[in-house]
Design a protein around this motif. Structure first.
Motif, PDB file in Angstrom:
ATOM      1  N   HIS A 115      37.564  46.936  36.595  1.00 19.41           N
ATOM      2  CA  HIS A 115      37.126  47.090  37.985  1.00 19.41           C
ATOM      3  C   HIS A 115      37.408  48.526  38.414  1.00 19.41           C
ATOM      4  O   HIS A 115      38.079  49.264  37.706  1.00 19.41           O
ATOM      5  CB  HIS A 115      37.879  46.103  38.884  1.00 19.41           C
ATOM      6  CG  HIS A 115      39.370  46.300  38.823  1.00 19.41           C
ATOM      7  ND1 HIS A 115      40.153  45.610  37.923  1.00 19.41           N
ATOM      8  CD2 HIS A 115      40.189  47.122  39.491  1.00 19.41           C
ATOM      9  CE1 HIS A 115      41.418  45.998  38.078  1.00 19.41           C
ATOM     10  NE2 HIS A 115      41.462  46.913  39.013  1.00 19.41           N
ATOM     11  N   GLY A 116      36.910  48.865  39.588  1.00 15.40           N
ATOM     12  CA  GLY A 116      37.139  50.226  40.084  1.00 15.40           C
ATOM     13  C   GLY A 116      37.301  50.253  41.582  1.00 15.40           C
ATOM     14  O   GLY A 116      37.539  49.217  42.209  1.00 15.40           O
ATOM     15  N   LYS A 117      37.160  51.458  42.123  1.00 23.36           N
ATOM     16  CA  LYS A 117      37.381  51.670  43.554  1.00 23.36           C
ATOM     17  C   LYS A 117      36.329  50.970  44.402  1.00 23.36           C
ATOM     18  O   LYS A 117      36.477  50.876  45.603  1.00 23.36           O
ATOM     19  CB  LYS A 117      37.351  53.171  43.854  1.00 23.36           C
ATOM     20  CG  LYS A 117      38.477  53.963  43.188  1.00 23.36           C
ATOM     21  CD  LYS A 117      38.286  55.461  43.467  1.00 23.36           C
ATOM     22  CE  LYS A 117      39.448  56.293  42.961  1.00 23.36           C
ATOM     23  NZ  LYS A 117      39.656  56.197  41.517  1.00 23.36           N
ATOM     24  N   ASN A 118      35.231  50.487  43.793  1.00 22.95           N
ATOM     25  CA  ASN A 118      34.201  49.813  44.589  1.00 22.95           C
ATOM     26  C   ASN A 118      34.195  48.292  44.359  1.00 22.95           C
ATOM     27  O   ASN A 118      33.178  47.642  44.566  1.00 22.95           O
ATOM     28  CB  ASN A 118      32.811  50.407  44.314  1.00 22.95           C
ATOM     29  CG  ASN A 118      32.387  50.229  42.857  1.00 22.95           C
ATOM     30  OD1 ASN A 118      33.142  49.693  42.043  1.00 22.95           O
ATOM     31  ND2 ASN A 118      31.195  50.682  42.530  1.00 22.95           N
ATOM     32  N   LEU A 121      32.705  45.873  46.899  1.00 16.88           N
ATOM     33  CA  LEU A 121      31.256  45.746  47.072  1.00 16.88           C
ATOM     34  C   LEU A 121      30.544  45.322  45.791  1.00 16.88           C
ATOM     35  O   LEU A 121      29.602  44.544  45.826  1.00 16.88           O
ATOM     36  CB  LEU A 121      30.668  47.082  47.554  1.00 16.88           C
ATOM     37  CG  LEU A 121      31.135  47.556  48.932  1.00 16.88           C
ATOM     38  CD1 LEU A 121      30.554  48.917  49.253  1.00 16.88           C
ATOM     39  CD2 LEU A 121      30.732  46.541  50.013  1.00 16.88           C
ATOM     40  N   GLU A 122      30.988  45.828  44.653  1.00 16.05           N
ATOM     41  CA  GLU A 122      30.243  45.640  43.414  1.00 16.05           C
ATOM     42  C   GLU A 122      30.890  44.669  42.427  1.00 16.05           C
ATOM     43  O   GLU A 122      30.309  44.371  41.388  1.00 16.05           O
ATOM     44  CB  GLU A 122      30.039  46.992  42.708  1.00 16.05           C
ATOM     45  CG  GLU A 122      29.229  48.007  43.508  1.00 16.05           C
ATOM     46  CD  GLU A 122      27.740  47.655  43.559  1.00 16.05           C
ATOM     47  OE1 GLU A 122      27.325  46.698  42.888  1.00 16.05           O
ATOM     48  OE2 GLU A 122      27.010  48.348  44.283  1.00 16.05           O
ATOM     49  N   GLY A 123      32.077  44.220  42.703  1.00 18.29           N
ATOM     50  CA  GLY A 123      32.740  43.318  41.758  1.00 18.29           C
ATOM     51  C   GLY A 123      33.207  44.048  40.507  1.00 18.29           C
ATOM     52  O   GLY A 123      33.508  45.235  40.544  1.00 18.29           O
ATOM     53  N   THR A 124      33.231  43.329  39.400  1.00 24.77           N
ATOM     54  CA  THR A 124      33.735  43.917  38.152  1.00 24.77           C
ATOM     55  C   THR A 124      32.587  44.428  37.278  1.00 24.77           C
ATOM     56  O   THR A 124      31.413  44.195  37.565  1.00 24.77           O
ATOM     57  CB  THR A 124      34.484  42.849  37.336  1.00 24.77           C
ATOM     58  OG1 THR A 124      33.558  41.803  37.024  1.00 24.77           O
ATOM     59  CG2 THR A 124      35.665  42.282  38.105  1.00 24.77           C
TER      60      THR A 124
END
Lengths: 433, 245
Positions: A115-118, A121-124
């Motif tokens: 996963h990341g900083k988003n 909103l965007e999930g994994t």
């Protein structure tokens, strides 16, 4: 020294390995177990197999197709995210999800469902994988997607490499108006403030996270810098990437991170910004990958290596649990200059054992100190268990079987689909009865 | 836009080098033996931006085929800007000691095939009066050692031949670059334990492209091998013969 190491270099294992020659290659026909291995950026022992071999995907590094109209990319599993960016960014595409380093392979990104900083909103990463091929030790090649071999699709995403070797994958990229990031850095004073800013930012900011001063205690507990960013508008001139990279030339005998250096660093890092909010247009590299400009930064923790502690705690207990965790870390007086706090979103992952879940996540690096590090982890585990949270396997080298099975009750479903020839040091540790 | 020819295109060093040229939008011509693997590489280089990628399946140990091979390349490229010779095998020294056939095969693959190609290509380059011949030799060719003197002597042949060729072609403005890599971390060496002396194929590729651009003559990659080999070459023979190198 083996070239097959984990990023934390703890535990120390003299790992043997072989290399899959190409995507049509066969898995080794040895009596011992093996484990797919990407670029060794997992922190703990999830990428190691002390009793057997690892099978490296280093030769699976080819692009298979890229459609600049639809943003659909097919590539072999050993391709690293930095190569994808180099290819797709000039065409107006971007990684839909990226972890804090671009030096991970596509296979590794899927196996750990990074996963990341988003995430809010965007999930994994797994949410954006359309299909992949899974090579099994009996030479079967399973084409996996949400519709085909769906149970293997779900078990392989966040499956820690245990279901087979991913040979190639199909990923839907994301259109961005500009690769550069319009960012804000907000210096905040209290943990409460963190949660407020995070809540305010969730809707309108694609990337959010905070650096936390893990030394601060009392009323200043949880203070830090909240960073948020969006891709800049199409007409914004993009700043140049710095071509400067530093190299940690060797592993010092002892960790350079100690209570003294930590205190000095955290104070200076917190106070580096005078004003409350600072805005800037940043190249995406320093914004998304601040540590990638220092090659082999893991060496600063010395020969004994380091461990990362990353947990998540559910929304309802977020504030109390994070406060308690930070309190215990601050009073232990040791931690790292890299403490990261973020609030996850609720977009579900297709992965069976995916780590992120709605709530807050805290990640910190700790040098390995005999008797000290694991004792602190025990204290932190208690908080996580009580809050109903969990620990991230990709970063872990300490979780007990009891804890793991409590955090991931559907591990038995993965065990059923696990390739009988594949195992890992972590899997043996966390599934022992 | 340059015309780049690569022999032994499926080797890790060759492929990494091909990627650099592909990303620049150059035209490539690849020669290798393994068709499936070559197909993977052709598709990959096209995606990475190569203007065109042509290829030929050829076992470069079949010396009598090489004249036809060079002619086919000339049908595609009228001018050869960069020609990289990167094919070869990692000889099994103990096995060679037990087999004359194997020893001769290794000398053919790693030595004679280079000499054949260079003989044919040298005349082309001499005529066009421009271009670079980049030849992958090895540090193993600098001094014979018991652990790999079959491979080493093939590479020694390649190094000396290219040295003479450089002398001849320098008058025609043709660069002849002798590349001497040390230990390289490739799929071919994946099973060996790795120390600080091992380099990545990407590092070597950058060094090769750089040396071609700077019109260098001989390059050790990574550069520190120049000093290691300087020491190894200067150990007196009466001492050297007792060492287990």
């Amino acid at each position: 020294m083996s070239k097959y190491t984990s990023w934390g270099c703890y535990p120390k294992i003299d790992q043997r390995g072989v290399c899959l020659a190409d995507k049509r290659g066969e898995l080794p026909a040895t009596p011992e177990s093996f484990l797919p291995y990407g670029n060794g950026r997992s922190y703990g022992d999830s990428c190691l197999n002390a009793e057997g071999l690892v099978v490296s995907s280093q030769a699976l590094n080819h692009f298979i197709s890229f459609d600049p109209q639809s943003g659909l990319l097919v590539c072999e599993a050993g391709v690293k995210l930095n190569e994808i960016l180099k290819l797709v960014v000039p065409h107006g595409w971007f990684l839909p999800v990226t972890p804090g380093t671009k030096f991970v392979t596509v296979g590794g990104a899927i196996a750990n469902d990074v996963h990341g900083k988003n995430h809010h909103l965007e999930g994994t990463f797994g949410c954006h994988v359309k299909s992949f091929e899974l090579l099994r030790s009996d030479s079967q090649r399973l084409l996996c997607s949400r519709d085909q071999n769906a149970e293997y699709f779900a078990a392989t995403i966040a499956g820690l490499g245990l279901t087979g070797m991913i040979t190639w994958a199909e990923i839907q990229l994301k259109r961005v108006p500009n690769p550069a990031i319009k960012m804000e850095n907000i210096k905040y004073q209290t943990l409460n403030e963190f949660f407020e800013i995070s809540k305010d930012s969730d809707q309108d900011w694609e990337y959010t996270m905070a650096w936390v001063d893990c030394i601060a205690s009392g009323s200043r507990l949880g203070r830090g810098h909240f960073t948020r960013g969006n891709h800049a508008g199409a007409h914004q001139a993009s700043p140049k990437a710095s071509s400067k990279t530093l190299q940690v030339p060797l592993t010092p005998p002892i960790s350079l991170i100690n209570p003294l250096t930590l205190k000095a660093f955290n104070w200076a890092y917190y106070e580096r910004q005078r004003q409350h909010t600072k805005s800037a247009i940043s190249h995406y590299e320093p914004f998304l990958y601040p540590l990638d400009s220092i090659n082999d930064w893991n060496r600063i923790y010395g020969r004994k290596g380091f461990l990362q502690y990353q947990c998540s705690v559910p929304e309802t207990h977020s504030y109390d649990a994070i406060k308690e965790l930070l309190g215990r870390i601050a009073s232990a007086g040791f931690g790292s200059f890299l403490a990261v706090l973020k609030v996850f979103g609720d977009k579900p992952s297709p992965g069976l054992l995916s780590f992120p879940s709605p709530g807050a996540t805290l990640a910190l690096d700790f040098p390995f100190v005999e008797g000290k590090t694991l004792a602190l982890f025990k204290q932190l585990d208690d908080v996580v268990v009580e809050a109903g949270g969990r620990i991230y396997p990709a970063k872990d080298a300490h979780m007990s079987a009891e804890l793991f099975q409590q955090f991931y009750p559907n591990w038995r479903e993965l065990e059923v689909l696990r390739d009988p020839k594949i195992s890992s040091s972590m899997w043996r540790r966390v599934t022992q009865e | 836009m340059q015309n780049i020819v690569i022999f032994g295109a499926t080797s890790a060093i060759a492929e990494s080098t091909a990627r650099i040229y592909a990303e620049r939008g150059d035209r490539l011509f690849l020669v290798a033996r393994n068709e499936q693997r070559l197909n993977d590489i052709v598709a990959d280089l096209q995606i990475r931006g190569a203007q065109s990628v042509d290829y030929l399946i050829q076992d470069l140990g079949e010396l009598d085929q090489l004249e036809v091979c060079v002619a086919k390349i000339k049908d595609t490229f009228q001018r050869l800007d960069v020609v990289l010779l990167a094919h070869g095998t990692l000889s099994d020294q103990p096995a060679c000691e037990q087999s004359l056939d194997l020893t001769l095969t290794e000398l053919k693959t790693n030595g004679l095939s280079f000499i054949s190609l260079l003989t044919l290509l040298a005349n082309e380059m001499e005529e066009q009066r421009t271009g670079s011949l980049a030849i992958i030799s090895s540090v193993a060719g600098d001094r014979g050692r018991q652990s790999n003197y079959v491979y080493g002597s093939a590479k020694s042949l390649v190094s000396t031949f290219s040295q003479g060729l450089r002398n001849r072609l320098s008058k025609q403005n043709v660069q002849v670059l002798t590349i001497k890599p040390g230990f390289v971390d490739t799929p071919m060496t994946a099973h060996l334990p790795k120390g600080a002396l091992w380099a990545k194929p990407e590092q070597l590729a950058e060094g090769i492209v750089n040396a071609i651009e700077k019109k260098k003559n001989v390059v050790y990659l990574p550069g520190f091998w120049r000093y290691i080999m300087l020491i190894i070459k200067h150990i007196p023979e009466f001492v050297f013969k007792r060492l287990s190198l």
